[in-house]
Design a protein around this motif. Structure first.
Motif, PDB file in Angstrom:
ATOM      1  N   MET A 247      28.966  55.977  41.886  1.00 37.73           N
ATOM      2  CA  MET A 247      29.414  54.790  42.587  1.00 37.73           C
ATOM      3  C   MET A 247      29.258  55.032  44.093  1.00 37.73           C
ATOM      4  O   MET A 247      29.716  56.039  44.600  1.00 37.73           O
ATOM      5  CB  MET A 247      30.872  54.514  42.234  1.00 37.73           C
TER       6      MET A 247
ATOM      7  N   TYR B  20      30.155  54.137  47.903  1.00 35.60           N
ATOM      8  CA  TYR B  20      31.252  53.522  48.644  1.00 35.60           C
ATOM      9  C   TYR B  20      30.827  53.207  50.073  1.00 35.60           C
ATOM     10  O   TYR B  20      29.940  53.852  50.632  1.00 35.60           O
ATOM     11  CB  TYR B  20      32.453  54.473  48.688  1.00 35.60           C
TER      12      TYR B  20
ATOM     13  N   ARG C  92      41.331  53.044  46.325  1.00 36.77           N
ATOM     14  CA  ARG C  92      39.983  52.989  45.742  1.00 36.77           C
ATOM     15  C   ARG C  92      39.792  51.648  45.061  1.00 36.77           C
ATOM     16  O   ARG C  92      40.613  51.233  44.232  1.00 36.77           O
ATOM     17  CB  ARG C  92      39.785  54.118  44.743  1.00 36.77           C
TER      18      ARG C  92
ATOM     19  N   SER D 212      33.786  50.198  46.815  1.00 31.74           N
ATOM     20  CA  SER D 212      32.420  50.163  46.316  1.00 31.74           C
ATOM     21  C   SER D 212      31.562  49.191  47.119  1.00 31.74           C
ATOM     22  O   SER D 212      32.021  48.112  47.503  1.00 31.74           O
ATOM     23  CB  SER D 212      32.415  49.730  44.847  1.00 31.74           C
TER      24      SER D 212
ATOM     25  N   ASP E  77      36.818  49.672  42.934  1.00 36.01           N
ATOM     26  CA  ASP E  77      35.588  49.986  42.209  1.00 36.01           C
ATOM     27  C   ASP E  77      34.594  48.823  42.161  1.00 36.01           C
ATOM     28  O   ASP E  77      34.841  47.738  42.692  1.00 36.01           O
ATOM     29  CB  ASP E  77      35.938  50.454  40.796  1.00 36.01           C
ATOM     30  N   ASP E  78      33.470  49.079  41.469  1.00 35.08           N
ATOM     31  CA  ASP E  78      32.374  48.115  41.362  1.00 35.08           C
ATOM     32  C   ASP E  78      32.827  46.762  40.823  1.00 35.08           C
ATOM     33  O   ASP E  78      33.698  46.679  39.957  1.00 35.08           O
ATOM     34  CB  ASP E  78      31.299  48.643  40.404  1.00 35.08           C
TER      35      ASP E  78
ATOM     36  N   ALA F  94      40.494  48.985  39.512  1.00 40.04           N
ATOM     37  CA  ALA F  94      39.354  49.338  38.667  1.00 40.04           C
ATOM     38  C   ALA F  94      38.290  48.232  38.646  1.00 40.04           C
ATOM     39  O   ALA F  94      38.497  47.124  39.154  1.00 40.04           O
ATOM     40  CB  ALA F  94      39.853  49.644  37.249  1.00 40.04           C
ATOM     41  N   ALA F  95      37.169  48.541  38.025  1.00 39.20           N
ATOM     42  CA  ALA F  95      36.013  47.641  37.988  1.00 39.20           C
ATOM     43  C   ALA F  95      36.369  46.257  37.450  1.00 39.20           C
ATOM     44  O   ALA F  95      37.183  46.113  36.545  1.00 39.20           O
ATOM     45  CB  ALA F  95      34.915  48.260  37.136  1.00 39.20           C
TER      46      ALA F  95
ATOM     47  N   HIS G 257      44.753  52.153  42.965  1.00 43.17           N
ATOM     48  CA  HIS G 257      43.434  52.080  42.347  1.00 43.17           C
ATOM     49  C   HIS G 257      43.244  50.683  41.777  1.00 43.17           C
ATOM     50  O   HIS G 257      44.093  50.181  41.028  1.00 43.17           O
ATOM     51  CB  HIS G 257      43.280  53.104  41.222  1.00 43.17           C
TER      52      HIS G 257
ATOM     53  N   TYR H  78      38.192  54.084  49.683  1.00 41.96           N
ATOM     54  CA  TYR H  78      36.909  54.038  48.995  1.00 41.96           C
ATOM     55  C   TYR H  78      36.726  52.649  48.397  1.00 41.96           C
ATOM     56  O   TYR H  78      37.403  52.296  47.437  1.00 41.96           O
ATOM     57  CB  TYR H  78      36.858  55.087  47.878  1.00 41.96           C
TER      58      TYR H  78
ATOM     59  N   CYS I 198      34.511  44.294  41.862  1.00 49.09           N
ATOM     60  CA  CYS I 198      35.800  43.664  42.162  1.00 49.09           C
ATOM     61  C   CYS I 198      35.585  42.510  43.125  1.00 49.09           C
ATOM     62  O   CYS I 198      34.648  42.524  43.928  1.00 49.09           O
ATOM     63  CB  CYS I 198      36.769  44.673  42.769  1.00 49.09           C
TER      64      CYS I 198
ATOM     65  N   SER J 229      40.735  47.765  34.576  1.00 52.44           N
ATOM     66  CA  SER J 229      39.539  46.922  34.640  1.00 52.44           C
ATOM     67  C   SER J 229      39.789  45.518  34.085  1.00 52.44           C
ATOM     68  O   SER J 229      40.566  45.321  33.160  1.00 52.44           O
ATOM     69  CB  SER J 229      38.389  47.582  33.880  1.00 52.44           C
TER      70      SER J 229
END
Length: 188
Positions: free
Chosen positions: A1, A3, A42, A24, A44-45, A65-66, A63, A22, A47, A86
């Motif tokens: 991934m 960032y 963080r 993505s 993620d991808d 998540a995707a 966090h 972080y 979002c 996610s």
């Protein structure tokens, strides 16, 4: 991934952005000037963070998540140490489904009846995959939401909920508060 770099984060134009963040390069961010990001976050991808007038505040140790989406005109707040699994969707705005009004953002406002209310996700909250949180909901500290749940009402602290719509299952252990103290008081 991959960032965003610190330089890219600063140039993005967030209202605030902390350290150890972080995000993505595949995340979609709308209205970053209305978004605050704390430390140790963080995202993620795939979002989507789409801040309306109320903005979005993502505090620290979080966090996302995707495929998570945070969308709406009301303020969305994610407090410290929360986790969005996610495909969680949090809405601070919702169309009127009754048939009395038209729906969708391409329709002029005078033909719609959109409800916008703040959403507050408390400290140490975890929301399971595929869950949906509706406008006006407050998840108090330590709430756990099971996967594929519809969260249409506010939830009591340190309680586990699941279902569509949600129902109360049992109390959640509070040991995580001791673990938080260890992290907070550890040397950097």
């Amino acid at each position: 991934m991959a960032y965003l770099s610190r330089t890219e984060l600063i140039k993005f134009g967030f209202k605030e952005v902390g350290e150890n963040v972080y995000i993505s390069k595949k995340a979609s961010i709308y209205n970053p000037s209305k978004i605050k990001i704390g430390n140790n976050v963080r995202i993620d991808d795939f979002c989507i963070l789409s801040a309306g007038n109320g903005g979005i505040e993502v505090k620290s140790y979080i966090h996302i998540a995707a495929y998570v989406s945070l969308i709406g005109a009301g303020k969305i707040t994610l407090n410290n140490f929360c986790n969005l699994s996610s495909r969680v969707s949090i809405y601070s705005s919702n169309d009127d489904y009754s048939g009395e009004f038209l729906t969708n953002p391409m329709v002029p406002n005078e033909f719609k009846n959109v409800t916008s209310k703040d959403v507050n996700i408390g400290k140490h909250v975890i929301i399971g995959s595929g869950s949906v949180v509706l406008p006006g909901v407050t998840l108090e500290e330590g709430v756990a939401i099971g996967a594929l749940s519809l969260v249409n009402k506010s939830c009591e602290k340190f309680t586990i909920y699941a279902g569509s719509p949600i129902s109360k299952l049992k109390k959640r252990k509070e040991n995580l508060k001791k673990l938080e103290e260890i992290i907070i008081n550890s040397p950097a």
